[in-house]
Design a protein around this motif. Structure first.
Motif, PDB file in Angstrom:
ATOM      1  N   GLN A 264       0.470  -1.412  -0.364  1.00  0.00           N
ATOM      2  CA  GLN A 264       0.126  -0.305   0.283  1.00  0.00           C
ATOM      3  C   GLN A 264       0.550   0.772  -0.247  1.00  0.00           C
ATOM      4  O   GLN A 264       1.674   1.081   0.851  1.00  0.00           O
ATOM      5  CB  GLN A 264      -0.671   0.046   0.953  1.00  0.00           C
ATOM      6  N   GLU A 265       0.433   2.017  -1.210  1.00  0.00           N
ATOM      7  CA  GLU A 265       1.741   3.317  -1.019  1.00  0.00           C
ATOM      8  C   GLU A 265       0.523   4.512  -1.197  1.00  0.00           C
ATOM      9  O   GLU A 265      -0.093   3.983  -2.070  1.00  0.00           O
ATOM     10  CB  GLU A 265       1.960   3.391  -2.446  1.00  0.00           C
ATOM     11  N   TYR A 266       1.091   5.531  -1.159  1.00  0.00           N
ATOM     12  CA  TYR A 266       0.209   6.354  -0.924  1.00  0.00           C
ATOM     13  C   TYR A 266       0.564   7.412  -2.399  1.00  0.00           C
ATOM     14  O   TYR A 266       1.725   6.913  -2.881  1.00  0.00           O
ATOM     15  CB  TYR A 266       0.865   8.306   0.087  1.00  0.00           C
ATOM     16  N   VAL A 267      -0.116   7.712  -3.221  1.00  0.00           N
ATOM     17  CA  VAL A 267      -0.482   8.508  -4.554  1.00  0.00           C
ATOM     18  C   VAL A 267       0.845  10.193  -4.590  1.00  0.00           C
ATOM     19  O   VAL A 267       0.761  10.461  -3.670  1.00  0.00           O
ATOM     20  CB  VAL A 267      -1.024   8.288  -5.080  1.00  0.00           C
ATOM     21  N   TRP A 268       1.254  10.160  -5.887  1.00  0.00           N
ATOM     22  CA  TRP A 268       1.994  11.822  -5.970  1.00  0.00           C
ATOM     23  C   TRP A 268       0.880  12.387  -6.897  1.00  0.00           C
ATOM     24  O   TRP A 268       0.853  11.628  -7.521  1.00  0.00           O
ATOM     25  CB  TRP A 268       3.364  10.949  -6.918  1.00  0.00           C
ATOM     26  N   ALA A 269       1.317  13.728  -6.448  1.00  0.00           N
ATOM     27  CA  ALA A 269       0.055  14.316  -7.447  1.00  0.00           C
ATOM     28  C   ALA A 269       0.383  15.703  -7.846  1.00  0.00           C
ATOM     29  O   ALA A 269       2.411  16.099  -7.547  1.00  0.00           O
ATOM     30  CB  ALA A 269      -1.040  14.816  -6.396  1.00  0.00           C
ATOM     31  N   THR A 270       0.137  16.313  -8.809  1.00  0.00           N
ATOM     32  CA  THR A 270       0.163  17.430  -9.470  1.00  0.00           C
ATOM     33  C   THR A 270      -0.715  17.908  -9.929  1.00  0.00           C
ATOM     34  O   THR A 270      -1.838  17.163 -10.084  1.00  0.00           O
ATOM     35  CB  THR A 270       1.436  17.724 -11.210  1.00  0.00           C
ATOM     36  N   SER A 271      -0.827  19.049 -10.084  1.00  0.00           N
ATOM     37  CA  SER A 271      -1.910  19.880 -10.328  1.00  0.00           C
ATOM     38  C   SER A 271      -1.567  21.234 -11.625  1.00  0.00           C
ATOM     39  O   SER A 271      -0.470  22.343 -10.789  1.00  0.00           O
ATOM     40  CB  SER A 271      -2.810  20.654  -9.358  1.00  0.00           C
ATOM     41  N   TRP A 272      -2.657  22.004 -12.173  1.00  0.00           N
ATOM     42  CA  TRP A 272      -1.545  23.138 -13.314  1.00  0.00           C
ATOM     43  C   TRP A 272      -2.731  23.940 -13.357  1.00  0.00           C
ATOM     44  O   TRP A 272      -3.686  22.865 -13.888  1.00  0.00           O
ATOM     45  CB  TRP A 272      -0.762  22.120 -14.572  1.00  0.00           C
ATOM     46  N   GLY A 273      -2.408  24.538 -13.626  1.00  0.00           N
ATOM     47  CA  GLY A 273      -3.499  25.726 -14.485  1.00  0.00           C
ATOM     48  C   GLY A 273      -2.684  27.248 -15.135  1.00  0.00           C
ATOM     49  O   GLY A 273      -2.097  27.467 -14.830  1.00  0.00           O
ATOM     50  N   VAL A 274      -3.870  27.250 -16.585  1.00  0.00           N
ATOM     51  CA  VAL A 274      -3.712  28.548 -16.762  1.00  0.00           C
ATOM     52  C   VAL A 274      -4.901  28.996 -16.638  1.00  0.00           C
ATOM     53  O   VAL A 274      -6.182  28.393 -16.945  1.00  0.00           O
ATOM     54  CB  VAL A 274      -3.155  29.317 -18.630  1.00  0.00           C
ATOM     55  N   SER A 275      -5.117  30.311 -16.905  1.00  0.00           N
ATOM     56  CA  SER A 275      -6.562  30.907 -16.912  1.00  0.00           C
ATOM     57  C   SER A 275      -6.663  32.572 -18.367  1.00  0.00           C
ATOM     58  O   SER A 275      -5.770  32.866 -18.579  1.00  0.00           O
ATOM     59  CB  SER A 275      -7.431  31.429 -15.823  1.00  0.00           C
ATOM     60  N   THR A 276      -8.119  33.208 -17.611  1.00  0.00           N
ATOM     61  CA  THR A 276      -9.031  33.979 -18.284  1.00  0.00           C
ATOM     62  C   THR A 276      -6.999  35.375 -18.197  1.00  0.00           C
ATOM     63  O   THR A 276      -7.258  35.994 -19.228  1.00  0.00           O
ATOM     64  CB  THR A 276     -10.236  34.431 -18.483  1.00  0.00           C
ATOM     65  N   ARG A 277      -6.909  34.914 -17.525  1.00  0.00           N
ATOM     66  CA  ARG A 277      -5.562  36.510 -17.284  1.00  0.00           C
ATOM     67  C   ARG A 277      -4.725  36.098 -17.830  1.00  0.00           C
ATOM     68  O   ARG A 277      -4.213  37.047 -18.422  1.00  0.00           O
ATOM     69  CB  ARG A 277      -4.866  35.337 -16.016  1.00  0.00           C
ATOM     70  N   LEU A 278      -4.572  34.846 -19.069  1.00  0.00           N
ATOM     71  CA  LEU A 278      -3.597  35.149 -19.814  1.00  0.00           C
ATOM     72  C   LEU A 278      -3.739  35.616 -21.280  1.00  0.00           C
ATOM     73  O   LEU A 278      -3.370  36.414 -22.043  1.00  0.00           O
ATOM     74  CB  LEU A 278      -4.195  33.851 -21.013  1.00  0.00           C
ATOM     75  N   ILE A 279      -5.316  36.631 -21.074  1.00  0.00           N
ATOM     76  CA  ILE A 279      -6.096  37.308 -22.361  1.00  0.00           C
ATOM     77  C   ILE A 279      -5.161  38.723 -22.065  1.00  0.00           C
ATOM     78  O   ILE A 279      -4.982  40.063 -22.686  1.00  0.00           O
ATOM     79  CB  ILE A 279      -7.532  37.323 -22.328  1.00  0.00           C
TER      80      ILE A 279
END
Lengths: 492, 492
Positions: A264-279
């Motif tokens: 049993q192992e804990y998983v590893w995570a990522t998150s990533w985002g871009v938004s309307t800020r790009l405009i």
């Protein structure tokens, strides 16, 4: 509304706000801090979405959709995330209105309809998503889990600006789960590369890829990778971030998998985002005192054709010719508008399309019909050229590529000439105050020094660039030893 | 979770819920009444969106985005709308949480951060959009205004069901403004046609086009046009509605334009929407006891190829051949998956793709390699056929069309055999109770009778069909005169 647009040199911030409204991109709404994205602005967002979505799918991600609301208790699970995000946000406490007995025709909250547990309008979705992943992940066969969501999020910002910082904004958020640390780190860096590729090759906006210092990291992340762009006024813009989350969310929500070896192992995570800020970034990278300048790859209208005529007969003759070009150009995937409105003179149309940043304008009049010519004007340099009609399609398609490239080169030159190495705090302040841009300086690596510099200059560490070379030096502020330069700037 | 799927005849509702979870379409979330749309379910929604969006743009509409929140006072402006929508909804009353001093590690609403005016999470956007249109519309030149929004909305439903009725759902809402009544009526009927076209030609789901009776109309509408589908259990599903709003919203929000003649006139409005509810309709139109059945035009995976092999060497040989087919099929725009997972036996894969409704399954084994054959199975009829590999691409592309057509024909036959004309209330009750489907009956046109019939039979007037022919008769309930039949049914 006056047609006059404030000049950038006069008041950059005013120019920005006016431009957005005059170019029909967006406007403030009746709801504090929330904007209305108008059709022309939204069309840019749709073009951005289409390209990003394609890139996400090419790298193996699938889209899904998770609830808008997050129960308060889920936020409490991951302490740092709660600290960072659960404070300034919209809280739903009731689920019904009723006619107000004291005020005819008015509504009031029904005091009986109080929720047992408050719901937070998602400021970001790690908590709700990881509480779901617990059900989805049991075995190493369920990994990697590569999911993206296109959604609206709400953060109760006190000072808002169209596109750059709004209470509600549109974004995408990727949330992935992996069996090993190495895979998760690879993923987070891969998405930083995807963002950089999109920014440079589609937005024509050069970016520095780097890692955030500890104090600028996402709450709950072990590393935050960023792309940092430079706006025309010398301020930096964080344009996208990708986080390596370690096992923090897996531990907070108890998400484990059975490995090939049966452990049993804990998983590893990522998150990533871009938004309307790009405009906002797009606007402040390319636009000028005449209005918006759009890179062809994201422009809703790439080519506008304006007829110059007197009377319907001339218009008919011009239209007949133009309809052929329109068809040919569309066949090559070029987005063309033929503007036959009879309520506006050609000069006014020219000004409108300049304001709206249409990359190429073609004008065709009666004499052109006789001569077999057209006039082609490019938005980025204002250059005009009369060419033969037979060359139009080839000329325009080449010109669009040229404009895309020119915008990037121009922005890159500006950016590169605004990275200044400094070796003393005097120099640092001088550059930040007068020249702007990125300041490349040695730093002792402590949060205290970072905070102090921010307090004195308003400049923050934008990132430790991926390509920063190792170099012995001393911190510009404390004189303590340092092994690499980091990039400071004032930022949006 | 057990692999066994409840049979439709046993318990239709249980079958529906189980199927959604087992086929990986969606599941309930930690938030009451809100669902998580899983990647496979979301891919169906993306295919629906792409097609609808294309249809909207072809009919001249542009997308935009309006705020998630609606200030309470805007809801009060249009009385009927407020009556109809502003009651059961999520209300934001505060904008901050804080650490709970009485409960370490917990958060609580900050009592100081109370909003001056409550914000309603949009149940529909007429109010916020019409308060914006007031700024956008001055002259007849600003009309028609043809805007659509893709968004999430929230209605605090007490009894929810995945896709069919959820507190939060995804939808599109069109909101248009016109100079004349005739144009607005035309628009609302045109969008009903667009929806019917989409339902029949893409979802393979036959629909009746009609108008709602007054009591079933949208709050604030002068006419509601609907498309009504029939599910396999004999219940109707309202699949999309288009509203002619008259000048109600224009008057409530004071939206006037200057006509060509220089007069100030109120504008005329429409709104129209379809939602993720369509996925529920798709499921209940075609699926069977083995699982989901998807029409090829909306299936995320149209063709799955399953290799049947022993050992890597055989797999390599099969893959070499299959990769050629995959490339050719993709070149024809067919979405193909080649499932080489070594963790599952072919039989288990067959069952999985049956459950997930993949229209065509191709199996290829060692003997097929020798014989130059493959086995092709269709999901809708379970028919299997061995064909020559050289014919595969042509065969499969034709088969996909055939399946699309067959699903529609089958659903149409079922629907048509479930429209029953009745001439007495005894008959009415008998059909509603035992046979189900639409009951075509004369009705005296009063709300009282409609209500009474609903109370006694749970059947409601689904619509007055566009193609209902004039016919003198008497109301099945009151015996009063009537000039046309209307369609009743129990409905989702």
């Amino acid at each position: 509304m006056s047609k006059h647009l404030t000049k950038r040199a006069e008041d950059y911030s005013k120019w920005y706000n006016e431009l957005i409204v005059k170019a029909d991109l967006a406007e403030n709404s009746a709801v504090r801090g929330c904007m209305v994205i108008k059709p022309y602005g939204y069309a840019i967002w749709e073009n951005m979405q289409a390209e990003l979505d394609r890139m996400f799918k090419e790298t193996g991600h699938e889209n899904a959709y998770f609830p808008l609301f997050v129960p308060k208790s889920l936020f409490e699970a991951e302490e740092k995330n709660a600290e960072g995000f659960a404070k300034e946000c919209a809280v739903v406490t009731h689920y019904r209105l009723q006619n107000d007995p004291d005020n005819e025709g008015k509504l009031r909250v029904d005091p009986e309809a109080k929720l047992e547990e408050e719901l937070i309008v998602r400021p970001t979705s790690e908590a709700i998503i990881w509480s779901t992943y617990k059900k989805w992940i049991q075995s190493h066969r369920d990994l990697p889990l590569l999911i993206n969501q296109w959604a609206n999020v709400v953060r109760w910002e006190m000072r808002t600006r169209l596109f750059l910082r709004t209470a509600e904004f549109l974004w995408q958020e990727g949330h992935t789960a992996h069996a090993t640390k190495a895979e998760a780190v690879f993923e987070s860096k891969q998405m930083q590369d995807v963002y950089a590729n999109f920014a440079e090759n589609f937005m024509a906006m050069p970016v520095v890829k780097g890692a955030k210092s500890e104090s600028e990291r996402f709450a709950g992340a072990e590393a935050t990778y960023t792309i940092e762009a430079l706006m025309q006024d010398g301020k930096a813009l964080q344009a996208g971030t990708s986080h390596f989350l370690g096992q923090n969310f897996a531990k907070a929500f108890d998400v484990k998998y059975t490995s090939k070896e049966g452990k049993q192992e804990y998983v590893w995570a990522t998150s990533w985002g871009v938004s309307t800020r790009l405009i906002g970034g797009l606007i402040m990278t390319h636009s000028d005192d005449a209005g918006l300048v759009l890179p062809p790859k994201l422009a809703p209208i790439q080519v506008v054709i304006v007829p110059i005529y007197k009377g319907e007969e001339q218009l008919d003759a011009i239209s007949e010719r133009v309809n052929v070009f329109v068809k040919e150009l569309r066949g090559k995937g070029v987005s063309v508008k033929f503007d036959t409105r009879d309520t506006m003179r050609p000069g006014a149309k020219f000004a409108e399309y300049e304001l709206k940043g249409v990359p190429v304008r073609v004008a065709i009049g009666n004499r052109d019909l006789e001569n077999g010519t057209v006039e082609v004007a490019r938005r980025d340099t204002f250059e005009k050229q009369t060419i033969n009609q037979v060359d139009l399609v080839e000329h325009v398609t080449k010109l669009l590529e040229e404009i895309q490239e020119n915008l990037f080169t121009k922005a890159l030159n500006y950016r590169d000439s605004h990275i200044t190495e400094v070796n003393s705090f005097e120099e640092f302040k001088e550059v930040i105050e007068n020249k702007g841009g990125f300041v490349s300086a040695h730093w002792d690596g402590t949060i205290e020094t970072e905070d102090k510099i921010k307090e004195l200059t308003k400049a923050t560490i934008r990132c430790i660039a991926n390509d920063a070379k190792k170099e012995d030096g001393v911190c510009v502020f404390t004189g303590k030893p340092s092994t690499e330069r980091v990039l400071f700037a004032k930022a949006y």
